[in-house]
Motif scaffolding. Structure first.
Motif, short mmCIF file in Angstrom:
data_model
loop_
_atom_site.label_atom_id
_atom_site.label_comp_id
_atom_site.label_asym_id
_atom_site.label_seq_id
_atom_site.Cartn_x
_atom_site.Cartn_y
_atom_site.Cartn_z
N ASP A 136 23.78 17.79 19.83
CA ASP A 136 24.96 17.04 19.37
C ASP A 136 26.18 17.94 19.35
O ASP A 136 26.17 18.98 18.67
N SER A 161 21.22 17.93 11.39
CA SER A 161 21.20 16.53 10.95
C SER A 161 21.86 16.47 9.59
O SER A 161 21.84 17.43 8.83
N GLN A 206 24.12 11.16 4.15
CA GLN A 206 23.68 9.85 4.61
C GLN A 206 23.95 8.76 3.56
O GLN A 206 24.43 7.68 3.91
N GLU A 249 27.72 8.11 3.43
CA GLU A 249 28.15 7.42 4.65
C GLU A 249 27.73 5.95 4.60
O GLU A 249 28.53 5.05 4.90
N SER A 294 29.37 3.61 13.12
CA SER A 294 28.99 4.93 12.62
C SER A 294 28.48 5.77 13.78
O SER A 294 27.77 5.27 14.65
N GLU A 295 28.84 7.06 13.74
CA GLU A 295 28.29 8.03 14.68
C GLU A 295 28.46 7.61 16.15
O GLU A 295 27.54 7.76 16.96
N ARG A 310 33.04 12.53 17.26
CA ARG A 310 32.09 11.58 16.73
C ARG A 310 32.31 11.46 15.22
O ARG A 310 31.60 12.10 14.42
N ASP A 356 32.13 10.16 11.39
CA ASP A 356 31.00 9.61 10.63
C ASP A 356 31.09 8.09 10.57
O ASP A 356 30.09 7.39 10.78
#
Length: 178
Positions: free
Chosen positions: A20, A34, A40, A43, A64-65, A77, A79
């Motif tokens: 990524d 990650s 997470q 988000e 998202s992403e 990219r 969030d």
């Protein structure tokens, strides 16, 4: 070092890389392996409130992403973002709103590099959310510059996207964080 020796990458290079990455003005930036659980949770909580707020707005959506291709040498990219009138499978138009969840490894990129990039590209609202400090900093574009609307901990902030009003209750955003 002379600028002539600095490497400059393009979207073609970016597409061939493993892992990524983000590509900002030809410079590659590795993304964390990650996101953490707190990242997470934060988000998802913000995205859920934004999604609920946009239920009646048929032209805009929360993503998202997803890669936003800005130029031949720039792909980021975020969030979370809100984009309107999306055409095709690649996002190439400027999002209306971007949220970045800031970690120690992403702080410089989110607070400086992306701040300037998003401002230059005309993103109308930029939110920096800090899970560790449980605060969100909201910036609104006015006359080509981001102006801070405030730091939000327990307050609700009302956004407007293409005539649609939606709100994020930040007291609810931080509930599941340690």
């Amino acid at each position: 070092m002379s600028l002539a020796y600095l490497e400059h990458y393009t979207i073609r290079d970016y597409a061939a890389w493993d892992g990524d990455w983000e590509l900002i003005q030809g410079a590659p930036y590795a993304m964390s392996p990650s996101p953490s659980i707190s990242h997470q949770r934060l988000e998802q909580s913000i995205a859920a409130q934004l999604f609920d707020g946009l239920k009646q707005c048929l032209q805009c959506e929360v993503l998202s992403e997803v890669d936003w291709q800005i130029a031949e040498d720039t792909v980021v990219r975020p969030d979370i973002l809100i984009a309107c009138d999306i055409q095709g499978e690649k996002l190439t138009q400027t999002p209306e709103l971007i949220v970045e969840v800031v970690s120690a490894t992403s702080a410089k990129r989110d607070e400086q590099i992306k701040f300037e990039l998003y401002q230059k590209e005309g993103v109308k609202t930029y939110v920096l959310a800090y899970p560790e400090h449980q605060v969100a900093k909201v910036y609104v574009l006015k006359e080509g510059r981001f102006i801070k609307a405030g730091d939000f901990v327990l307050q609700t902030y009302e956004f407007e996207v293409k005539g649609c009003k939606l709100a994020v209750d930040f007291s609810q955003v931080w509930r599941k964080l340690p």
